[in-house]
Enzyme design. Sequence first.
Site, mmCIF file in Angstrom:
data_model
loop_
_atom_site.group_PDB
_atom_site.id
_atom_site.type_symbol
_atom_site.label_atom_id
_atom_site.label_comp_id
_atom_site.label_asym_id
_atom_site.label_seq_id
_atom_site.Cartn_x
_atom_site.Cartn_y
_atom_site.Cartn_z
ATOM 1 N N SER A 124 5.763 3.100 6.535
ATOM 2 C CA SER A 124 5.258 3.335 4.856
ATOM 3 C C SER A 124 5.060 1.652 4.969
ATOM 4 O O SER A 124 4.208 1.538 5.392
ATOM 5 C CB SER A 124 6.804 3.409 4.073
ATOM 6 N N LYS A 157 1.214 0.507 6.481
ATOM 7 C CA LYS A 157 0.221 -0.062 6.364
ATOM 8 C C LYS A 157 -0.013 -1.058 6.578
ATOM 9 O O LYS A 157 -1.154 -1.982 7.470
ATOM 10 C CB LYS A 157 0.173 -0.592 4.907
ATOM 11 N N TRP A 213 4.346 11.672 -2.222
ATOM 12 C CA TRP A 213 3.111 9.846 -2.481
ATOM 13 C C TRP A 213 2.615 9.035 -1.682
ATOM 14 O O TRP A 213 1.883 9.005 -2.804
ATOM 15 C CB TRP A 213 5.364 9.089 -3.477
ATOM 16 N N HIS A 241 10.499 11.332 3.462
ATOM 17 C CA HIS A 241 9.686 10.482 3.395
ATOM 18 C C HIS A 241 10.713 9.476 4.371
ATOM 19 O O HIS A 241 12.049 8.596 3.454
ATOM 20 C CB HIS A 241 9.888 8.739 2.169
HETATM 21 C C1 GCU Z 1 6.458 2.676 -2.761
HETATM 22 C C2 GCU Z 1 4.738 2.069 -1.926
HETATM 23 C C3 GCU Z 1 4.006 2.717 -0.952
HETATM 24 C C4 GCU Z 1 4.590 2.475 -0.137
HETATM 25 C C5 GCU Z 1 6.668 2.862 0.312
HETATM 26 C C6 GCU Z 1 7.121 2.154 1.472
HETATM 27 O O1 GCU Z 1 6.897 4.114 -2.573
HETATM 28 O O2 GCU Z 1 4.514 2.824 -3.731
HETATM 29 O O3 GCU Z 1 3.290 2.689 -0.847
HETATM 30 O O4 GCU Z 1 4.252 3.322 1.190
HETATM 31 O O5 GCU Z 1 7.715 2.115 -1.246
HETATM 32 O O6 GCU Z 1 6.757 0.782 1.346
HETATM 33 O O7 GCU Z 1 7.976 2.438 1.253
#
Ligand code: GCU
Length: 425
Positions: A263, A267, A354, A404
């Site tokens: 998540s 990144k 998402w 997720h």
């Molecule tokens: C939120 C955010 C995402 C991210 C996620 C996470 O949902 O919008 O961009 O990847 O958190 O880190 O769990």
Amino acid sequence: MKPIVFFLFIYLLLHIEAFAQRENVIYDESKVPEYQIPDVLTRFNRGKVKSEKTWFKKQRPDILKVFTEEVYGKFPGNQEISEVKVWETSANAVNGLAIRKQLSLFFKKNNHNLEVNILMYLPKTDRKVPVFLACNFTGNHAVYNDPNIRLTESWVANNPSVGIINNQVTEQSRASASDRWPVDEIIKSGYGLVTVYYGDIDPDKNDFSDGIHPFFYEANQIKPKIDEWGSVAAWAWGLSGVMDYLEKDPLVDAKEVAVLGHSRLGKAALWAGATDQRFAMVISNESGCGGAALSKRIFGETVLMINTSFPHWFCDNFLKYNNKEELLPVDQHMLLALIAPRPLYVASAEGDPWADPKGEFLSAKYASSVYELLGLEGLPAKEMPEVNHPVMGTVGYHIRSGKHDLTLYDWQQYIRFADKHFRGK
Ligand code: GCU
């Protein structure tokens, strides 16, 4: 109006906007507006990249520069490790199968101090071992059921259900994230796990007075400049700092470090892999918007949504692209291409719209032309593979069933991918 009331008002406005945006999220393929994706092998001034040399000497640096200045923000300077303190080493971890090592990296500059705690589990062998390096979300003690792991003393986002109260963890927090970290399987497969709490590097809040950022401020500066690093880049910097240490650790094969993240930490893993070519493999688990997913394809989270909910993650220049993704000179497949020729794995989950699984797949597919230019097999699939059918070239991809998360299934694929590339299996 008192300043506090004013800030409260702005805070509420931003959050109302964020909720309103979530209502408008596109999850229907037929509603995705038309978009154009830049070709990773076309120069910004339109020439074609035809050779390895032009890729490495020209196109790669140009793409990296755009991501640095417009998306993640520059690292404003160098900061070396000031001191390493090994707290303990035990040869009797994971039922006697592993070595556990806990240490801290201290970073010091003027009156700034940062302590980054590292937890390592390494299989017992007389050779240096390949490792997975990953940030975790709530502290090293949450990763594995082992009472010897030091509890983090850092700020952690509250979560009373796992005993995180007043932003401090408690005994109850131990092993609370262990579902995500199959340490036994990793060790039995011959890999080590090196993990660090991301909040040690920069606490995940819209506040630039803590973490690594203030180390580089000029007098009276209170936040990074518009083209300087947000939190994602700070976490990536931290991963490189851990790599500086791993290069010196006699037990670890620093030439076989796979950087992995889930998540928001996916990144960070991607940005670490792009900016630091010492990472031999990069794994993005459901990194979504600002990670592996295309930004110009409007599905799930968008640039406006992420910048509104998490204003501290990217550099302020990225705000220019709120609702204006078409103006971005790059898209995220070009970030993935910066990993080449190193093996890259992108993973999605069916229950995670998402993060836009299709946008993540397309990104891996479009990045593959750079791998192919370099004589490697990119992603061996032209169409999105079926659920739970991983594909693995030098670029790998899967979409698994479920929500997720970072699961055992995901890890099993990463271990297979590492076996393929590190061990030729
Ligand atoms: C939120 C955010 C995402 C991210 C996620 C996470 O949902 O919008 O961009 O990847 O958190 O880190 O769990």
